[in-house]
Scaffold this motif. Structure first.
Motif, PDB file in Angstrom:
ATOM      1  N   ARG A 211      32.985  29.415  43.574  1.00  0.00           N
ATOM      2  CA  ARG A 211      32.281  30.424  44.353  1.00  0.00           C
ATOM      3  C   ARG A 211      32.947  30.529  45.714  1.00  0.00           C
ATOM      4  N   GLY A 212      33.268  31.738  46.098  1.00  0.00           N
ATOM      5  CA  GLY A 212      33.930  31.937  47.383  1.00  0.00           C
ATOM      6  C   GLY A 212      34.133  33.410  47.654  1.00  0.00           C
ATOM      7  N   HIS A 213      35.224  33.729  48.327  1.00  0.00           N
ATOM      8  CA  HIS A 213      35.479  35.104  48.745  1.00  0.00           C
ATOM      9  C   HIS A 213      36.801  35.594  48.184  1.00  0.00           C
ATOM     10  N   PHE A 214      36.773  36.767  47.586  1.00  0.00           N
ATOM     11  CA  PHE A 214      37.957  37.375  47.000  1.00  0.00           C
ATOM     12  C   PHE A 214      38.982  37.637  48.091  1.00  0.00           C
ATOM     13  N   ASP A 215      40.251  37.362  47.771  1.00  0.00           N
ATOM     14  CA  ASP A 215      41.299  37.545  48.778  1.00  0.00           C
ATOM     15  C   ASP A 215      42.379  38.467  48.214  1.00  0.00           C
ATOM     16  N   ASN A 216      43.615  38.049  48.221  1.00  0.00           N
ATOM     17  CA  ASN A 216      44.710  38.921  47.791  1.00  0.00           C
ATOM     18  C   ASN A 216      44.776  39.071  46.276  1.00  0.00           C
ATOM     19  N   LEU A 217      45.073  40.291  45.834  1.00  0.00           N
ATOM     20  CA  LEU A 217      45.262  40.595  44.418  1.00  0.00           C
ATOM     21  C   LEU A 217      46.722  40.950  44.186  1.00  0.00           C
ATOM     22  N   VAL A 218      47.354  40.313  43.175  1.00  0.00           N
ATOM     23  CA  VAL A 218      48.761  40.578  42.847  1.00  0.00           C
ATOM     24  C   VAL A 218      48.825  41.005  41.384  1.00  0.00           C
ATOM     25  N   LEU A 219      48.666  42.295  41.143  1.00  0.00           N
ATOM     26  CA  LEU A 219      48.684  42.799  39.770  1.00  0.00           C
ATOM     27  C   LEU A 219      50.040  42.582  39.111  1.00  0.00           C
ATOM     28  N   LYS A 220      51.113  42.636  39.904  1.00  0.00           N
ATOM     29  CA  LYS A 220      52.457  42.453  39.359  1.00  0.00           C
ATOM     30  C   LYS A 220      52.589  41.110  38.644  1.00  0.00           C
ATOM     31  N   ASN A 221      51.883  40.095  39.176  1.00  0.00           N
ATOM     32  CA  ASN A 221      51.965  38.751  38.600  1.00  0.00           C
ATOM     33  C   ASN A 221      50.683  38.311  37.908  1.00  0.00           C
ATOM     34  N   ASN A 222      49.735  39.248  37.731  1.00  0.00           N
ATOM     35  CA  ASN A 222      48.454  38.901  37.113  1.00  0.00           C
ATOM     36  C   ASN A 222      47.824  37.678  37.787  1.00  0.00           C
ATOM     37  N   SER A 223      47.710  37.763  39.115  1.00  0.00           N
ATOM     38  CA  SER A 223      47.174  36.658  39.906  1.00  0.00           C
ATOM     39  C   SER A 223      46.277  37.200  41.011  1.00  0.00           C
ATOM     40  N   PHE A 224      45.397  36.347  41.508  1.00  0.00           N
ATOM     41  CA  PHE A 224      44.668  36.678  42.728  1.00  0.00           C
ATOM     42  C   PHE A 224      44.331  35.392  43.463  1.00  0.00           C
ATOM     43  N   GLN A 225      44.042  35.534  44.740  1.00  0.00           N
ATOM     44  CA  GLN A 225      43.609  34.417  45.566  1.00  0.00           C
ATOM     45  C   GLN A 225      42.126  34.558  45.838  1.00  0.00           C
ATOM     46  N   MET A 226      41.462  33.430  45.953  1.00  0.00           N
ATOM     47  CA  MET A 226      40.105  33.440  46.463  1.00  0.00           C
ATOM     48  C   MET A 226      39.978  32.304  47.472  1.00  0.00           C
ATOM     49  N   ARG A 227      39.173  32.545  48.496  1.00  0.00           N
ATOM     50  CA  ARG A 227      38.985  31.566  49.547  1.00  0.00           C
ATOM     51  C   ARG A 227      37.703  30.770  49.288  1.00  0.00           C
TER      52      ARG A 227
ATOM     53  N   VAL B 278      44.513  29.735  43.806  1.00  0.00           N
ATOM     54  CA  VAL B 278      45.323  30.738  43.122  1.00  0.00           C
ATOM     55  C   VAL B 278      44.916  30.735  41.657  1.00  0.00           C
ATOM     56  N   LEU B 279      44.564  31.911  41.147  1.00  0.00           N
ATOM     57  CA  LEU B 279      44.136  32.012  39.752  1.00  0.00           C
ATOM     58  C   LEU B 279      44.958  33.075  39.029  1.00  0.00           C
ATOM     59  N   ARG B 280      45.338  32.754  37.798  1.00  0.00           N
ATOM     60  CA  ARG B 280      46.014  33.712  36.914  1.00  0.00           C
ATOM     61  C   ARG B 280      44.947  34.426  36.087  1.00  0.00           C
ATOM     62  N   PHE B 281      45.347  35.498  35.428  1.00  0.00           N
ATOM     63  CA  PHE B 281      44.426  36.163  34.515  1.00  0.00           C
ATOM     64  C   PHE B 281      45.201  36.978  33.493  1.00  0.00           C
ATOM     65  N   ASP B 282      44.547  37.242  32.399  1.00  0.00           N
ATOM     66  CA  ASP B 282      45.072  38.103  31.337  1.00  0.00           C
ATOM     67  C   ASP B 282      44.216  39.361  31.336  1.00  0.00           C
ATOM     68  N   LYS B 283      44.809  40.479  31.684  1.00  0.00           N
ATOM     69  CA  LYS B 283      44.041  41.729  31.790  1.00  0.00           C
ATOM     70  C   LYS B 283      43.363  42.111  30.475  1.00  0.00           C
ATOM     71  N   ALA B 284      43.944  41.680  29.369  1.00  0.00           N
ATOM     72  CA  ALA B 284      43.377  42.058  28.062  1.00  0.00           C
ATOM     73  C   ALA B 284      42.096  41.308  27.754  1.00  0.00           C
ATOM     74  N   THR B 285      41.936  40.107  28.320  1.00  0.00           N
ATOM     75  CA  THR B 285      40.776  39.289  27.974  1.00  0.00           C
ATOM     76  C   THR B 285      39.852  38.992  29.153  1.00  0.00           C
ATOM     77  N   LEU B 286      40.299  39.268  30.366  1.00  0.00           N
ATOM     78  CA  LEU B 286      39.490  38.950  31.546  1.00  0.00           C
ATOM     79  C   LEU B 286      38.228  39.806  31.591  1.00  0.00           C
ATOM     80  N   LYS B 287      37.111  39.156  31.863  1.00  0.00           N
ATOM     81  CA  LYS B 287      35.839  39.863  32.037  1.00  0.00           C
ATOM     82  C   LYS B 287      35.556  39.990  33.534  1.00  0.00           C
ATOM     83  N   VAL B 288      35.377  41.214  34.008  1.00  0.00           N
ATOM     84  CA  VAL B 288      35.067  41.448  35.419  1.00  0.00           C
ATOM     85  C   VAL B 288      33.756  42.210  35.497  1.00  0.00           C
ATOM     86  N   VAL B 289      32.775  41.629  36.153  1.00  0.00           N
ATOM     87  CA  VAL B 289      31.459  42.256  36.289  1.00  0.00           C
ATOM     88  C   VAL B 289      31.280  42.697  37.738  1.00  0.00           C
TER      89      VAL B 289
END
Length: 458
Positions: A46-62, A69-80
């Motif tokens: 739990r924290g605060h969303f930071d930078n999003l890097v779609l080129k590398n399928n990654s984002f930062q959260m504080r 640093v978290l990776r993700f798979d756009k095909a399977t990631l659930k975003v609510v």
């Protein structure tokens, strides 16, 4: 013999169960502000969303001062998100930087992969429990005595000290039960709570506690401080200014709105002259509003002159504008630093750098040296389709997503400077390498490199 064997086994088991003396403490899975209202399950952050890097399928959260640093798979990631989006990518792009999120993840070989991102939704209250911005503005203009209201800031003290709605009293939700004496004795009085905006649960939590105590006209200004700051100035005391800005070396701009003759006898250290009749001219050279410079306006007593200058900046699009309560008289009484002469005519503001950032000047100085003379490893974390067009001479190239798998290629005893094309992936690399014990910094600036190895920074 048998008893001796049992003793040895028991001691061995005890040693196995005992934590190592130098074992690192577990890292908090939630930002402190989130723990006020939530618990956090395993494999959740739990924290605060930071930078999003779609080129590398990654984002930062504080998570407070830590960055994950978290990776993700756009095909399977659930975003609510509060508003439905066409797909995961669109949903991620809709999340504002700094918004509170909960992330479910899996972890393999030190790499966290997000499988769910849940954006904190707006709070829900009954219509009669909500105070609007217009209502609060009218009450504050009248003042508590004439408006017959009590306004409470439910945010923790450090946020209150950065600036608050005029006439508000700090009653932090986490310490509500210890500060109930701040509430009015009259249970029929109009009591309004506010905090950090539509998704913040602290003021609704304060409302629930107040109603339980029997307050019948308790409300929440749901839009809170963010909405107020877009339309109005805030206030802070000299003690708050010292604690929130001076003691923490947080950059800000102090405007002295007093007449020049008065200011020449003594003014807040570092202040800029702000003649109320020449605010338009001052705004022409002022640091741009997109930098969000904290602005504190000082006059003699915290009166109409300071309020006029502050509102001019608010109308020009600046947020985080505050009037110093008590003005320069209060500044002096608090023994804050004073200088004499003439206040500066032009304001400068350099935002506090993000942790690990290196300045453009320092990076350029090192990168222009011959590789053997640098004393650092320049690590280019761009993707192959970018590095094929040019690389700084002697730079090591490893795409950011491959870093953890190729750590052996990065000398552990060397100082490392990461860069990409914009600074975002370089910051991801910085956090990944710092986590592994590297002496690392990153370039937070856009850089263009041509095939000769020459580069320019924006």
């Amino acid at each position: 013999m048998a008893s001796r064997t049992r003793l040895i086994l028991a001691l061995g088991a005890a040693c196995a169960l005992a934590p190592a003396a130098d074992a690192p403490a577990p890292k908090p899975a939630a930002a402190k502000i989130c723990t006020t209202c939530h618990t956090t399950a395993a494999n959740n952050l739990r924290g605060h969303f930071d930078n999003l890097v779609l080129k590398n399928n990654s984002f930062q959260m504080r998570v407070d001062e830590r960055t994950e640093v978290l990776r993700f798979d756009k095909a399977t990631l659930k975003v609510v998100t509060p508003e439905p989006a066409a797909n995961a990518e669109a949903a991620l792009k809709s999340i504002a930087k700094g918004h509170e999120v909960r992330v479910e993840y899996t972890e393999k070989e030190g790499v966290k992969t997000a499988v769910g991102v849940f954006v904190k939704p707006p709070v829900k209250l009954a219509a009669e429990e909500i105070a609007t911005l217009d209502e609060v503005q009218k009450l504050v203009a009248m003042g508590p005595e004439q408006g017959k209201y009590f306004l409470f800031d439910s945010r923790p003290a450090p946020r209150f000290m950065e600036g608050a709605i005029p006439t508000a009293v700090n009653l932090p939700f986490p310490a509500f039960d210890k500060n109930m004496d701040k509430l009015p004795a009259d249970k029929q009085a109009l009591v309004i709570f506010y905090c950090s905006g539509k998704t913040c649960n602290m003021s609704p939590g304060s409302l629930a506690k107040a109603k339980k105590l029997g307050y019948t006209r308790a409300k929440v200004f749901v839009e809170g401080m963010p909405a107020w700051a877009r339309k109005n100035f805030g206030v802070l005391s000299p003690a708050s200014l010292k604690a929130a800005y001076l003691d923490t070396s947080t950059p800000l701009v102090i405007l002295d709105a007093r007449p020049a003759a008065e200011a020449s006898k003594g003014f807040p250290k570092g202040a800029v002259a702000a003649d109320p009749a020449k605010v338009a001219d001052l705004l022409k050279t002022f640091p741009p509003a997109r930098l969000k410079p904290p602005v504190v306006v000082v006059d003699g007593t915290g009166g109409e002159t300071a309020r006029t200058v502050a509102m001019a900046f608010v109308k020009a699009g600046y947020v985080g504008v505050n009037v110093l309560s008590g003005g320069f008289q209060a500044w002096q009484a608090a023994a804050l630093p004073v200088e004499t002469g003439t206040p500066a005519a032009k304001a400068t503001f350099i935002p506090k750098p993000r942790p690990g950032a290196i300045s453009s000047a320092e990076f350029t100085k090192l990168a222009e040296l011959a590789p053997a003379q640098r004393g650092v490893v320049i690590l280019d974390v761009r993707n192959p389709d970018e590095t094929k067009n040019g690389v700084i001479k002697g730079a090591l190239t490893i795409p950011e997503p491959q870093l953890l798998a190729r750590l052996s290629e990065i000398p552990k005893d060397a100082k490392v400077l990461c860069h990409c094309s914009t600074g975002i992936r370089a910051e991801l690399a910085y956090h990944l390498l710092k986590e592994k014990g590297y002496d690392v910094r990153f370039l937070p600036t856009e850089i263009t490199i041509i095939d000769s190895g020459e580069f320019t920074l924006d």
